[in-house]
Design an enzyme around this catalytic site. Sequence first.
Site, mmCIF file in Angstrom:
data_model
loop_
_atom_site.group_PDB
_atom_site.id
_atom_site.type_symbol
_atom_site.label_atom_id
_atom_site.label_comp_id
_atom_site.label_asym_id
_atom_site.label_seq_id
_atom_site.Cartn_x
_atom_site.Cartn_y
_atom_site.Cartn_z
ATOM 1 C CE LYS A 111 -3.297 -18.811 -11.796
ATOM 2 N NZ LYS A 111 -3.547 -18.750 -10.418
ATOM 3 C CE LYS A 195 -9.926 -13.413 -7.662
ATOM 4 N NZ LYS A 195 -10.479 -14.705 -7.908
ATOM 5 C CE LYS A 198 -8.862 -21.221 -3.505
ATOM 6 N NZ LYS A 198 -10.317 -21.239 -3.601
#
Length: 331
Positions: A111, A195, A198
């Site tokens: 992040k 993977k 979203k």
Amino acid sequence: MDIVVSGIRSTGRLHLGNYFGAVRQFLGMQRTHRCYFFIADYHSLTTHPDPAALKASSRQVLIEYLACGIDPSIATIYRQSDIPEIPELYMLLNMHAYVGELERVVSFKEKVRKQPDNVNAGLLTYPVLMTADIIIHRARWVPVGKDQEQHLEMARNFVQRFNRFYETDFFPEPYPFRQSDGQMIKVPGLDGSGKMGKSEGEAQAIFLSDEPSVIRKKVMRAVTDSGPTTVNTPLAATITHLFQLLELVSAPDVVKHFLDAYAQCNIRYGDLKKQLAEDIIAFLSPIQEQIKALEADDARLKRVLHDGAEKSRQSAGHTLQIVRELMGFNS
Ligand code: ADP
Ligand code: TRP
């Protein structure tokens, strides 16, 4: 009976990664375990959704849980934000969580790389809130996908530390629920790069509520390689994602047909994609019917949340009372 807790962040519609990584496992456990499945709405705050979007996403996740077959008459379904004991436990656990270890969590470092202008304290302490979610019901099993493995390792660290410090064995160590082969699930994205998710881009994910035309379009645009050139070579890494998806939604003889064609070097990826799209559409069709029916049933949604909050708070209140006593409050 062993206790199970799991949740999904309410950031919108669920995709096939959420379904096979988490929801399908919930379904397999709800009849045999005491299950608590929640909508992780506090967790979604790390990306600053506007209030209306947050509300809509939470409602959508609830609808999709129910449409997939999570049954509120046997499992407890609730919204994280309806249980004030969770943030209280989170605050208490934070006192025993060290900044250094939180900074080393892979999802946090990712992040920091991806959104350097929004490295908030909530992101740093995300694993602590997740631990509170799990241990508030003293859960032993947590059905989640492979990407959550490290968060669960952290949860076990925090539990061990708490038990040791307060000289108790009150909290069991929580483990990810694993498949019979010992593996955790990772559903690949349509672009084959990693993977399905979203945050990885809408085009590489199939959402449970995607219209058939959208599914066909996304699957036909999936990334492939240029095909096998020698007979009987193992599947190349550049095409396994499509076979993995096929295995999740198609009949075994269909998978075998395409594996044989690959081995014989006469596979046509266009045919494989057409088949994959149709099998995904057929797989999702009953779920989509339920989604439509539930969208119009506000009374049922309200009732599920109301009952779920009540049941969940009973268990959470009990845990917190003991935690407070162990820590020296409520004397
Ligand atoms: P996303 O990665 O799309 O933001 P979440 O982080 O909200 O999804 O994940 C919710 C649950 O779904 C977690 O248990 C997570 O492990 C699981 N999950 C998400 N994507 C996948 C995937 N591609 N494969 C397996 N499990 C997944
Ligand atoms: N961290 C999980 C995710 O991003 C969601 C989550 C929050 C969760 N709290 C949890 C999952 C507790 C299982 C148990 O997907």
